[in-house]
Enzyme design. Structure first.
Site, PDB file in Angstrom:
ATOM      1  N   GLU A 158      -4.433   3.781   6.309  1.00  0.00           N
ATOM      2  CA  GLU A 158      -4.297   3.583   4.860  1.00  0.00           C
ATOM      3  C   GLU A 158      -4.933   4.776   4.138  1.00  0.00           C
ATOM      4  O   GLU A 158      -4.473   5.217   3.100  1.00  0.00           O
ATOM      5  CB  GLU A 158      -5.015   2.280   4.464  1.00  0.00           C
ATOM      6  CG  GLU A 158      -4.945   2.007   2.983  1.00  0.00           C
ATOM      7  CD  GLU A 158      -5.665   0.715   2.584  1.00  0.00           C
ATOM      8  OE1 GLU A 158      -5.426  -0.342   3.198  1.00  0.00           O
ATOM      9  OE2 GLU A 158      -6.472   0.781   1.644  1.00  0.00           O
ATOM     10  N   ARG A 215       0.843  -1.209   0.000  1.00  0.00           N
ATOM     11  CA  ARG A 215       0.000   0.000   0.000  1.00  0.00           C
ATOM     12  C   ARG A 215       0.873   1.252   0.000  1.00  0.00           C
ATOM     13  O   ARG A 215       0.608   2.215   0.722  1.00  0.00           O
ATOM     14  CB  ARG A 215      -0.953   0.047   1.207  1.00  0.00           C
ATOM     15  CG  ARG A 215      -1.990  -1.034   1.345  1.00  0.00           C
ATOM     16  CD  ARG A 215      -2.992  -1.048   0.199  1.00  0.00           C
ATOM     17  NE  ARG A 215      -2.585  -2.042  -0.770  1.00  0.00           N
ATOM     18  CZ  ARG A 215      -2.734  -3.358  -0.625  1.00  0.00           C
ATOM     19  NH1 ARG A 215      -3.317  -3.831   0.415  1.00  0.00           N
ATOM     20  NH2 ARG A 215      -2.323  -4.195  -1.531  1.00  0.00           N
ATOM     21  N   SER A 219     -10.939  -0.325   3.886  1.00  0.00           N
ATOM     22  CA  SER A 219     -10.065  -0.582   5.039  1.00  0.00           C
ATOM     23  C   SER A 219      -9.446   0.735   5.485  1.00  0.00           C
ATOM     24  O   SER A 219      -8.817   1.427   4.683  1.00  0.00           O
ATOM     25  CB  SER A 219      -8.946  -1.547   4.652  1.00  0.00           C
ATOM     26  OG  SER A 219      -9.514  -2.751   4.203  1.00  0.00           O
TER      27      SER A 219
HETATM   28  C1  FAD Z   1     -15.432  -0.090  -0.257  1.00  0.00           C
HETATM   29  C2  FAD Z   1     -13.966   0.120  -0.546  1.00  0.00           C
HETATM   30  C3  FAD Z   1     -13.140  -0.971  -0.742  1.00  0.00           C
HETATM   31  C4  FAD Z   1     -11.785  -0.789  -1.012  1.00  0.00           C
HETATM   32  N1  FAD Z   1     -10.989  -1.881  -1.213  1.00  0.00           N
HETATM   33  C5  FAD Z   1      -9.680  -1.747  -1.500  1.00  0.00           C
HETATM   34  C6  FAD Z   1      -8.858  -2.887  -1.728  1.00  0.00           C
HETATM   35  O1  FAD Z   1      -9.309  -4.020  -1.702  1.00  0.00           O
HETATM   36  N2  FAD Z   1      -7.537  -2.678  -1.993  1.00  0.00           N
HETATM   37  C7  FAD Z   1      -6.997  -1.430  -2.056  1.00  0.00           C
HETATM   38  O2  FAD Z   1      -5.791  -1.306  -2.306  1.00  0.00           O
HETATM   39  N3  FAD Z   1      -7.770  -0.316  -1.848  1.00  0.00           N
HETATM   40  C8  FAD Z   1      -9.083  -0.452  -1.582  1.00  0.00           C
HETATM   41  N4  FAD Z   1      -9.860   0.661  -1.358  1.00  0.00           N
HETATM   42  C9  FAD Z   1      -9.250   1.997  -1.407  1.00  0.00           C
HETATM   43  C10 FAD Z   1      -9.421   2.713  -2.776  1.00  0.00           C
HETATM   44  O3  FAD Z   1     -10.381   2.080  -3.559  1.00  0.00           O
HETATM   45  C11 FAD Z   1      -8.103   2.763  -3.539  1.00  0.00           C
HETATM   46  O4  FAD Z   1      -7.099   3.387  -2.774  1.00  0.00           O
HETATM   47  C12 FAD Z   1      -8.244   3.519  -4.880  1.00  0.00           C
HETATM   48  O5  FAD Z   1      -7.070   3.357  -5.640  1.00  0.00           O
HETATM   49  C13 FAD Z   1      -8.530   5.008  -4.697  1.00  0.00           C
HETATM   50  O6  FAD Z   1      -8.889   5.535  -5.961  1.00  0.00           O
HETATM   51  P1  FAD Z   1      -9.578   6.964  -6.091  1.00  0.00           P
HETATM   52  O7  FAD Z   1      -9.646   7.300  -7.527  1.00  0.00           O
HETATM   53  O8  FAD Z   1     -10.845   6.982  -5.347  1.00  0.00           O
HETATM   54  O9  FAD Z   1      -8.487   7.873  -5.367  1.00  0.00           O
HETATM   55  P2  FAD Z   1      -8.722   9.070  -4.358  1.00  0.00           P
HETATM   56  O10 FAD Z   1      -9.302   8.535  -3.100  1.00  0.00           O
HETATM   57  O11 FAD Z   1      -9.425  10.174  -5.044  1.00  0.00           O
HETATM   58  O12 FAD Z   1      -7.203   9.482  -4.064  1.00  0.00           O
HETATM   59  C14 FAD Z   1      -6.371   8.644  -3.313  1.00  0.00           C
HETATM   60  C15 FAD Z   1      -4.951   9.227  -3.303  1.00  0.00           C
HETATM   61  O13 FAD Z   1      -4.417   9.167  -4.612  1.00  0.00           O
HETATM   62  C16 FAD Z   1      -4.041  10.481  -5.075  1.00  0.00           C
HETATM   63  N5  FAD Z   1      -4.359  10.534  -6.493  1.00  0.00           N
HETATM   64  C17 FAD Z   1      -5.558  10.319  -7.080  1.00  0.00           C
HETATM   65  N6  FAD Z   1      -5.448  10.426  -8.414  1.00  0.00           N
HETATM   66  C18 FAD Z   1      -4.144  10.719  -8.676  1.00  0.00           C
HETATM   67  C19 FAD Z   1      -3.411  10.978  -9.879  1.00  0.00           C
HETATM   68  N7  FAD Z   1      -3.971  10.937 -11.079  1.00  0.00           N
HETATM   69  N8  FAD Z   1      -2.076  11.281  -9.770  1.00  0.00           N
HETATM   70  C20 FAD Z   1      -1.472  11.321  -8.545  1.00  0.00           C
HETATM   71  N9  FAD Z   1      -2.125  11.099  -7.392  1.00  0.00           N
HETATM   72  C21 FAD Z   1      -3.443  10.793  -7.462  1.00  0.00           C
HETATM   73  C22 FAD Z   1      -4.858  11.441  -4.238  1.00  0.00           C
HETATM   74  O14 FAD Z   1      -4.222  12.696  -4.149  1.00  0.00           O
HETATM   75  C23 FAD Z   1      -4.916  10.696  -2.893  1.00  0.00           C
HETATM   76  O15 FAD Z   1      -3.735  10.904  -2.152  1.00  0.00           O
HETATM   77  C24 FAD Z   1     -11.236   0.512  -1.091  1.00  0.00           C
HETATM   78  C25 FAD Z   1     -12.084   1.624  -0.903  1.00  0.00           C
HETATM   79  C26 FAD Z   1     -13.434   1.428  -0.647  1.00  0.00           C
HETATM   80  C27 FAD Z   1     -14.313   2.634  -0.474  1.00  0.00           C
END
Ligand code: FAD
Length: 335
Positions: free
Chosen positions: A330, A163, A234
């Site tokens: 996380e 992560r 998580s």
């Molecule tokens: C129900 C649920 C289940 C989940 N299960 C998992 C799982 O099984 N495994 C797992 O690893 N994660 C999981 N996650 C966490 C999440 O889905 C991941 O971290 C996902 O990659 C976040 O994507 P996002 O587009 O929503 O990013 P955001 O939440 O919008 O951003 C997350 C971070 O990434 C940065 N960021 C976003 N886009 C960019 C970009 N283009 N360039 C640089 N930085 C950027 C942001 O600044 C921030 O720091 C889960 C979340 C939820 C709600």
């Protein structure tokens, strides 16, 4: 298009957060450059955001320009090692998993159903069901605001960890597109208990499509439905501890699971929350630990960042007092 005073509660899956001063859309290098120029003009920091599924935003106003990545094309090309799939940062991650499965391509099927965008996936090297992004990663392109250029990074340069990546350690660059190597022939990775149970029960998981669908089904029983609940999945990382500490804890909790990694013994935190602290469903005010998976923190409608912080800090303290383990969040904080 630049929007003003947009509540983070509408941009994050926690549905929490005060108004961001500006929200810009990023769908090309030119629009990303323009957003940075605007941020410099206003003397505000710029913060990239995808679907907000890993963000806990503060309740107060957020003095920043948020850059919402919205470019979303997917392209496939044959290579000597298989097939390279290249997707824009704003593409839905699960749409990419489906696009690969539809073509029978192996590699990312175990990561089905993870919310969020392709651009955010490398930031925390998303992982689930015995697989992580780094396993299929080929390269990515990011915009560096210091040099105003596009850089292409290899997996080694992204410094992927559990992560973790260089983008988490040194935020600032904007991931524009990500390329993965997937293959026409592959073998199912179904060792993970939830998947092997399905096979034992007679399910045939022999294609990327079948595995992706099974993973989505398993996940929907474990994670809250995002259309109903506020959550970022998580909330904490599973801690990694040294062997000595693990051995000592095992004397107290003989069944404590632990998995050897290159940096120590990784402990499933949900086991501690469940078996050591009995915190399934534990609630403080408007936030609680999800009954089906206590590592998942859920916020009631109308909950605040203060509610979530109070619960998270209390849980972290309880874990430390019971085990001496210091846990790490996380979920990313935005204030
Ligand atoms: C129900 C649920 C289940 C989940 N299960 C998992 C799982 O099984 N495994 C797992 O690893 N994660 C999981 N996650 C966490 C999440 O889905 C991941 O971290 C996902 O990659 C976040 O994507 P996002 O587009 O929503 O990013 P955001 O939440 O919008 O951003 C997350 C971070 O990434 C940065 N960021 C976003 N886009 C960019 C970009 N283009 N360039 C640089 N930085 C950027 C942001 O600044 C921030 O720091 C889960 C979340 C939820 C709600």
């Amino acid at each position: 298009m630049m929007r003003e005073n947009v509540p983070l509660s509408t941009l994050t899956t926690f549905r929490i957060g005060g108004p961001a001063r500006y929200v810009a859309q990023g769908n090309s290098v030119a629009s990303v450059k323009a957003a940075f120029a605007h941020a410099r003009e206003c003397r505000l920091p710029l913060y990239p955001i995808g679907q907000g599924s890993n963000i806990l935003a503060s309740d107060a106003s957020i003095a920043a320009v948020l850059l919402l990545m919205q470019n979303n094309s997917i392209a496939f090309s044959d290579t000597s090692e298989g097939v390279e799939v290249c997707a824009d940062a704003g593409t839905s991650w699960d749409a990419l998993v489906r696009a690969c499965a539809d073509k029978g391509l192996w590699g990312i099927e175990n990561l089905a159903g993870i919310p969020g965008t392709v651009g955010a996936a490398p930031v925390q090297n998303i992982g689930a069901y015995g697989s992580e992004l780094a396993d299929s990663f080929s390269w990515l392109e990011c915009y560096d605001p210091d040099t105003e250029t596009i850089q292409r990074l290899t997996g080694a340069e992204c410094a992927f960890g559990y992560r973790d990546s260089t983008f988490k350690q040194n935020p600032g660059r904007i991931i524009m597109r990500v390329a993965l190597t997937v293959t026409r022939s592959g073998s199912p990775r179904t060792q993970y208990a939830d998947l092997s149970r399905l096979i034992d029960a007679g399910e045939v998981l022999d294609t990327p499509h079948a595995i992706g669908e099974a993973v989505r089904r398993v996940r929907s029983a474990k994670f809250p439905d995002l259309t109903e609940y506020g959550t970022a999945g998580s909330f904490f990382k599973n801690p990694t501890i040294v062997l000595d500490q693990y051995t000592q804890l095992q004397q107290q909790y003989p069944e404590l699971p632990g998995f050897a990694t290159s940096t120590g013994i990784k402990i499933p935190l949900a086991w501690i929350l469940d078996h050591v602290l009995d915190l399934r469903g534990f609630r403080m005010g408007h936030a609680y630990l999800f009954q089906n998976q206590p590592l998942v923190l859920v916020a009631d409608a109308g909950a605040t960042c203060v509610d979530v912080d109070a619960l998270a800090n209390n849980v972290a303290e309880k874990i430390f007092n019971a085990t001496g383990i210091q846990i790490e969040r996380e979920v990313r904080s935005l204030s």
